[in-house]
Write an enzyme that holds these catalytic residues in place. Structure first.
Site, PDB file in Angstrom:
ATOM      1  CB  CYS A  54       3.916  -7.696   2.008  1.00  0.00           C
ATOM      2  SG  CYS A  54       3.840  -7.920   0.237  1.00  0.00           S
ATOM      3  NE  ARG A 131      -0.291  -6.184  -2.687  1.00  0.00           N
ATOM      4  CZ  ARG A 131       0.786  -6.182  -1.907  1.00  0.00           C
ATOM      5  NH1 ARG A 131       0.818  -6.995  -0.857  1.00  0.00           N
ATOM      6  NH2 ARG A 131       1.810  -5.389  -2.138  1.00  0.00           N
TER       7      ARG A 131
HETATM    8  C1  BEZ Z   1       4.813  -4.099  -1.032  1.00  0.00           C
HETATM    9  O1  BEZ Z   1       4.977  -2.982  -0.595  1.00  0.00           O
HETATM   10  O2  BEZ Z   1       4.291  -4.988  -0.372  1.00  0.00           O
HETATM   11  C2  BEZ Z   1       5.257  -4.393  -2.428  1.00  0.00           C
HETATM   12  C3  BEZ Z   1       5.174  -3.407  -3.353  1.00  0.00           C
HETATM   13  C4  BEZ Z   1       5.573  -3.662  -4.651  1.00  0.00           C
HETATM   14  C5  BEZ Z   1       6.069  -4.921  -4.975  1.00  0.00           C
HETATM   15  C6  BEZ Z   1       6.112  -5.917  -4.032  1.00  0.00           C
HETATM   16  C7  BEZ Z   1       5.694  -5.655  -2.736  1.00  0.00           C
END
Ligand code: BEZ
Length: 218
Positions: A54, A131
């Protein structure tokens, strides 16, 4: 009382009017129908603040904000985190990398907006939004939807390319072929009757494979 749409976690479709909402964001409270009047909007969700993928994605949006602005487009992000978490994350990323998330991020702690936009997909995650990217035109109609899982980040080049393709298509009444990018030939809508078909077969101004597949420069 919640409306049926709020409880159902519906997935808005291409061509639908973008559901309206009022939400707390990092830029203050926003009523979506009053946000970015006469502009395109990219409404996107991320699973959680202070997570690695993110952080790369939000930084990607922030770094290319001027390219969205050049396409008359405002950004608005969302996650199911509190406003305090958003503020701390924005400040943390700014201090660590110098990148400032200078667009509103919705604090969707009650999941109201996530449910309205089908961003909660429980078989992927019970606790976080996937996402999602909604491309919304100035009439607040949804024009393109992307959903990505938690473990794969989006492609900013593709988001910008698709946005520009939608706009150029609208402006010129044409369609965009595979991998179209600015400067490439565009597809002329196919003929709808025999007269138009015969005209097209005699039209040497376009690049023609056959009557139904003709391209031209803009
Ligand atoms: C992330 O790295 O953005 C992420 C990975 C797994 C679950 C939620 C966020």
């Amino acid at each position: 009382m919640e409306t049926q749409e709020q409880t159902m976690n519906v997935m808005p479709r291409i061509g639908d009017q973008a559901p309206d909402f009022t939400a707390v964001t990092t830029k203050g409270t926003i009523k979506f129908s009053d946000f970015a009047k006469d502009k395109w909007v990219i409404l996107f969700s991320h699973p959680a603040d202070f997570t690695p993928v993110c952080t790369t994605e939000m930084s990607g949006f922030a770094k290319r904000k001027s390219e969205f602005e050049a396409l008359n487009t405002e950004l608005i992000g969302l996650s199911i985190d509190s406003i305090h978490s958003h503020l701390a994350w924005v400040n943390n990323v700014k201090n660590n990398t110098g990148v400032y998330f200078d667009f509103p991020i919705i604090a969707d702690i009650d999941m109201k907006v996530s449910k309205l936009y089908g961003m909660l997909q429980p078989n992927e995650s019970e606790t976080a939004a996937v996402r999602a990217v909604f491309f919304i035109d100035p009439s607040k109609k949804i024009r393109l939807v992307m959903y990505y899982p938690l473990n794969v980040g989006r492609n900013m080049d593709e988001i910008l390319r698709a946005l520009e393709a939608l706009q150029v298509s609208d402006e010129n009444g044409v369609a965009m072929p595979l991998n179209w990018k600015k400067g490439d030939k565009v597809i002329i809508p196919p003929p709808k009757n025999l007269d138009e078909m015969n005209d097209r077969l005699n039209d040497d101004s376009c690049e023609r494979v056959d009557f139904y597949l003709c391209k031209k420069d803009l």
